[in-house]
Design a protein around this motif. Structure first.
Motif, PDB file in Angstrom:
ATOM      1  N   TYR A 135       0.826  -1.202   0.000  1.00 35.71           N
ATOM      2  CA  TYR A 135       0.000   0.000   0.000  1.00 35.71           C
ATOM      3  C   TYR A 135       0.867   1.262   0.000  1.00 35.71           C
ATOM      4  CZ  TYR A 135      -4.734  -1.858   0.285  1.00 35.71           C
ATOM      5  OH  TYR A 135      -5.930  -2.445  -0.019  1.00 35.71           O
ATOM      6  N   GLY A 139       0.576   3.876  -3.030  1.00 35.99           N
ATOM      7  CA  GLY A 139       0.297   5.285  -2.745  1.00 35.99           C
ATOM      8  C   GLY A 139       1.287   6.220  -3.406  1.00 35.99           C
ATOM      9  N   TRP A 153      -7.457   8.896  -0.401  1.00 40.53           N
ATOM     10  CA  TRP A 153      -6.937   7.528  -0.300  1.00 40.53           C
ATOM     11  C   TRP A 153      -5.481   7.493  -0.738  1.00 40.53           C
ATOM     12  CZ3 TRP A 153      -4.681   3.668  -3.101  1.00 40.53           C
ATOM     13  CH2 TRP A 153      -4.841   2.356  -2.643  1.00 40.53           C
ATOM     14  N   VAL A 154      -5.186   8.078  -1.884  1.00 38.10           N
ATOM     15  CA  VAL A 154      -3.816   8.079  -2.395  1.00 38.10           C
ATOM     16  C   VAL A 154      -2.889   8.805  -1.433  1.00 38.10           C
ATOM     17  CG1 VAL A 154      -2.302   8.863  -4.261  1.00 38.10           C
ATOM     18  CG2 VAL A 154      -4.548   7.892  -4.802  1.00 38.10           C
ATOM     19  N   GLU A 155      -3.318   9.957  -0.939  1.00 48.55           N
ATOM     20  CA  GLU A 155      -2.464  10.746  -0.048  1.00 48.55           C
ATOM     21  C   GLU A 155      -2.198  10.013   1.262  1.00 48.55           C
ATOM     22  OE1 GLU A 155      -3.511  15.314  -1.476  1.00 48.55           O
ATOM     23  OE2 GLU A 155      -4.603  14.437   0.213  1.00 48.55           O
ATOM     24  N   THR A 156      -3.175   9.254   1.743  1.00 49.34           N
ATOM     25  CA  THR A 156      -2.992   8.508   2.988  1.00 49.34           C
ATOM     26  C   THR A 156      -1.848   7.516   2.862  1.00 49.34           C
ATOM     27  OG1 THR A 156      -5.293   8.717   3.682  1.00 49.34           O
ATOM     28  CG2 THR A 156      -4.060   6.849   4.572  1.00 49.34           C
ATOM     29  N   TYR A 157      -1.831   6.770   1.763  1.00 43.45           N
ATOM     30  CA  TYR A 157      -0.819   5.727   1.611  1.00 43.45           C
ATOM     31  C   TYR A 157       0.496   6.244   1.039  1.00 43.45           C
ATOM     32  CZ  TYR A 157      -4.633   2.737   2.919  1.00 43.45           C
ATOM     33  OH  TYR A 157      -5.674   2.170   3.622  1.00 43.45           O
ATOM     34  N   ALA A 158       0.468   7.435   0.444  1.00 43.31           N
ATOM     35  CA  ALA A 158       1.703   8.060  -0.038  1.00 43.31           C
ATOM     36  C   ALA A 158       2.411   8.827   1.071  1.00 43.31           C
ATOM     37  CB  ALA A 158       1.398   9.009  -1.194  1.00 43.31           C
TER      38      ALA A 158
END
Length: 206
Positions: A135, A139, A153-158
């Motif tokens: 993940y 991300g 969602w992307v920012e959370t895992y990045a």
């Protein structure tokens, strides 16, 4: 190369399949059907509860204080992920209370819980690391600017903080694996289950 790095490298083929998965690509370019994402969020919340239980089982069997405290930190990290899901559930009207786990979700959770209940701490780490590292990788591979409704969602895992949590688990893996064959098998199995989880998310729920 650490063991965690070695196992990640050995599974580069599955990582590539995940990045090329239509569900993951749909998140990245914002084109994913919102109903499919809503179904995924509900399934992932169910999965994360089992992930937390697996951490708790590993915590209880920790061989030293440092390991115990690290598992406690990792368990707290799952709570933050569940808050992200609760945010989506609240804003998108997703029913999180009556989730019927899909076969792919059950296959993954049953594998994790069985491994956490019977495997060594090192093998448990090997079974749980792919979720975290994958993940974090997804991300950073996706572009939040093109993700549209999935930007959060992307920012959370990045986020570098998520990468740091994944690294904590990888450190435990490096420290505690004493059966390399079992660890390699558990890691590979988890990676394949991750791919199956994304594949299943492409199918509309009932």
């Amino acid at each position: 190369m650490t063991l965690a790095e070695q196992l990640w490298s050995e599974n580069a083929d599955v990582v590539a399949e995940v990045l090329d998965n239509p569900f993951v690509r749909g998140i990245g370019d914002g084109s994913l059907d919102r109903k499919l994402f809503a179904g995924y969020v509900a399934q992932d919340a169910y999965f994360l509860e089992s992930f937390a239980r697996a951490y708790a089982l590993a915590l209880a069997r920790s061989p030293d204080t440092a390991t115990l405290l690290t598992f406690a930190d990792l368990l707290a990290g799952v709570r933050e992920e569940l808050r992200l899901h609760e945010s989506y559930a609240s804003s998108w009207g997703i029913d999180m209370a009556n989730v019927e786990p899909a076969p792919a979700t059950l296959a993954y959770t049953e594998f994790l819980l069985a491994t956490a209940a019977t495997g060594s701490v090192g093998v448990v780490c090997a079974a749980m690391t792919p979720c975290m590292r994958l993940y974090a990788h997804v991300g950073t591979a996706l572009d939040a600017d093109t993700a549209g409704p999935y930007r959060q969602w992307v920012e959370t895992y990045a986020d570098p903080g998520f990468d740091e949590v994944a690294a904590l688990l990888e450190k435990l893996l490096d420290q505690h694996v004493d059966d390399l064959t079992a660890a390699r098998m558990a890691y590979r199995r988890a990676m394949r289950l991750e791919l199956a989880f994304f594949d299943a998310a492409l199918k509309p729920g009932p």
